[in-house]
Design an enzyme around this catalytic site. Sequence first.
Site, PDB file in Angstrom:
ATOM      1  N   SER A   1       0.830  -1.201   0.000  1.00  0.00           N
ATOM      2  CA  SER A   1       0.000   0.000   0.000  1.00  0.00           C
ATOM      3  C   SER A   1       0.873   1.262   0.000  1.00  0.00           C
ATOM      4  O   SER A   1       1.615   1.496  -0.938  1.00  0.00           O
ATOM      5  CB  SER A   1      -0.956  -0.029   1.188  1.00  0.00           C
ATOM      6  OG  SER A   1      -1.933   0.986   1.081  1.00  0.00           O
TER       7      SER A   1
ATOM      8  N   ASP B   1      -3.138   6.641  -3.133  1.00  0.00           N
ATOM      9  CA  ASP B   1      -1.894   6.065  -2.645  1.00  0.00           C
ATOM     10  C   ASP B   1      -1.411   5.042  -3.676  1.00  0.00           C
ATOM     11  O   ASP B   1      -2.100   4.789  -4.678  1.00  0.00           O
ATOM     12  CB  ASP B   1      -2.071   5.490  -1.235  1.00  0.00           C
ATOM     13  CG  ASP B   1      -3.006   4.299  -1.177  1.00  0.00           C
ATOM     14  OD1 ASP B   1      -3.797   4.114  -2.123  1.00  0.00           O
ATOM     15  OD2 ASP B   1      -2.970   3.550  -0.185  1.00  0.00           O
TER      16      ASP B   1
ATOM     17  N   ASP C   1      -1.290   1.840  -4.206  1.00  0.00           N
ATOM     18  CA  ASP C   1      -2.113   0.735  -4.696  1.00  0.00           C
ATOM     19  C   ASP C   1      -3.548   1.175  -4.953  1.00  0.00           C
ATOM     20  O   ASP C   1      -4.408   0.357  -5.281  1.00  0.00           O
ATOM     21  CB  ASP C   1      -2.067  -0.460  -3.748  1.00  0.00           C
ATOM     22  CG  ASP C   1      -2.773  -0.220  -2.430  1.00  0.00           C
ATOM     23  OD1 ASP C   1      -2.752   0.937  -1.946  1.00  0.00           O
ATOM     24  OD2 ASP C   1      -3.349  -1.167  -1.861  1.00  0.00           O
TER      25      ASP C   1
ATOM     26  N   ASP D   1      -6.087   2.182  -3.158  1.00  0.00           N
ATOM     27  CA  ASP D   1      -7.269   1.858  -2.361  1.00  0.00           C
ATOM     28  C   ASP D   1      -7.696   3.035  -1.481  1.00  0.00           C
ATOM     29  O   ASP D   1      -8.750   2.994  -0.850  1.00  0.00           O
ATOM     30  CB  ASP D   1      -7.068   0.585  -1.527  1.00  0.00           C
ATOM     31  CG  ASP D   1      -5.987   0.697  -0.472  1.00  0.00           C
ATOM     32  OD1 ASP D   1      -5.208   1.674  -0.487  1.00  0.00           O
ATOM     33  OD2 ASP D   1      -5.910  -0.209   0.387  1.00  0.00           O
TER      34      ASP D   1
END
Length: 581
Positions: free
Chosen positions: A164, A321, A323, A325
């Site tokens: 992440s 961010d 990734d 999500d």
Amino acid sequence: MTSSDAALEQLIRDARQWANEDPDPATSATLHDLLTLASEGDAVAAQELGDSFSGTLQFGTAGLRAALGPGPNRMNRVVVRRAAAGLAAFLVDAVGAASPGTRPRAVVGFDARHNSDIFARETAAIFAAAGIEAFLMPAALPTPILAYAVRALDCDGGVMVTASHNPPQDNGYKVYLGRHAVPESGRGAQIVAPYDAEIAAKIDAVGPLSSIVLAGDGWTVLPESIAADYEAAVDGLVDREHFPARDLKIVLTPMHGVGGDTAVSVLKAAGFDDVTLVAEQARPDPDFPTVAFPNPEEPGALDLALAAAEELGADIVLANDPDADRAAVAALDPATEAWRMLRGDEVGALLGAHTVARLAAKAGDDGVEGVFANSIVSSRLLSRIAATAGYAHQETLTGFKWISRVPGLLYGYEEALGYCVAPDLVRDKDGISAAVLIAEMAAAAKAEGKTVFDTLDELYLVHGLHASDQLSIRVADLGLLDAMMNRLRVNPPEAFGGSAVEVFTDLAEGSEALPPTDGLLYLTRDQSRVIIRPSGTEPKLKCYLEVIQAVESAAELPAARQAARTSLDNVLRDVREALGL
């Protein structure tokens, strides 16, 4: 021989055995270099070896996350192979018990971090060898697409290889369960207890590394259309009939992550054609060269985006961010005539109110039943918005693994920039679908001659001005976290900000509404709220503060903001004193 000499010798033996078995020549070479230096008396090398082999990386409620490197306490191919083998055993047993004779199905995704593609491919190979029908994403794609695929492909499990918004040296292994593995409300969501412990036990039971079989083939690489399917599903959320405005100049940054192409595609499909990517951060780069920490919440992370927005005269900045999500929003604040990022609670309230408006527009007089939800450390404003609109509201423990499991969920969020605007599509936080609805909401406001800050003010006039702040205390010794929590339990504060504590709740005791968790909640006479808890992912004590100011008219808003800031500062002072800081 001293005990320390004996310990070092044992450490060197363990490390040498690991290096000899390591299937990754890079981490094996790193370990051999460390061994040579440590054997020659290099203290730094010995310390690094000791930390790498100080224990086994624990499989928790989010899966695995740690720095890349050799050893059982790092993310590497050995640790990932063992995790994949244990998860495969869990899926085979769980599906076999729930639906005898059914072949388990699992999908594996990955971001653009170092080794993510390797970890994902080996996971698919281990799943295939275990008899699981395995699907592998065709490229580095956002986490929401993996979460979408778990449900869309009717899978029993899913793995997303990502860390992440962690630093570039980290990677992780996020696990989802679906279909036969969990009850309906949890299908497609991240794992929670008891599944985390059951999977961890399977990982512990995996035999020697040589016993883990990797198939040479037998898994399916999904077509690139899986991303298009997700994009089409997100486009289905767009309400062109009731919210037709599209005049919005957007600056977008994917923060060197994998969300850029997908976010631009869904925004443009929704009719938002004026989207400018921050050029320096547009393409995936696992080293995140322009930011100290690839998290939109971190100071300086949005500097390039804000500079571009100011130069272009943009209406709004959207940031994901790495990734994708999570979603962040920035806009020009008319109160200060400066660009600023909105707090997660502010965006959470705006999206909640927009969701209410969307539901009302579509449902007409028929009404819609369902639940709005947020984590317990998030603002109480969403509960007031939901109640006024006639919807149920639920608080959950921190983390989307809990929010996404709320039965009948219509919309959920957490203050750390996580928003679930379409739980039927993605049973997790999704920064891309959230960005589309944020754009829809902002464009609707602009069409009425307003900004997102004006829309927030309208909410405050109805529900009271909700202002929040945080204090994070990083510690070198995890034992200090327990000491600080014990101090508060033994000597609970009697007041915060000059207002007496009327409700004190030790969240570790649990309740009908919430499972036990290590945290303390204080509610004062003037409705100020303080929640203190250890972080679940970092060596930090986190304190969440919220105050509420009644506002009767727009003319009172400036004074109310100042009063709220003063109250927060006073509460913050008392929190520090209670912690002995």
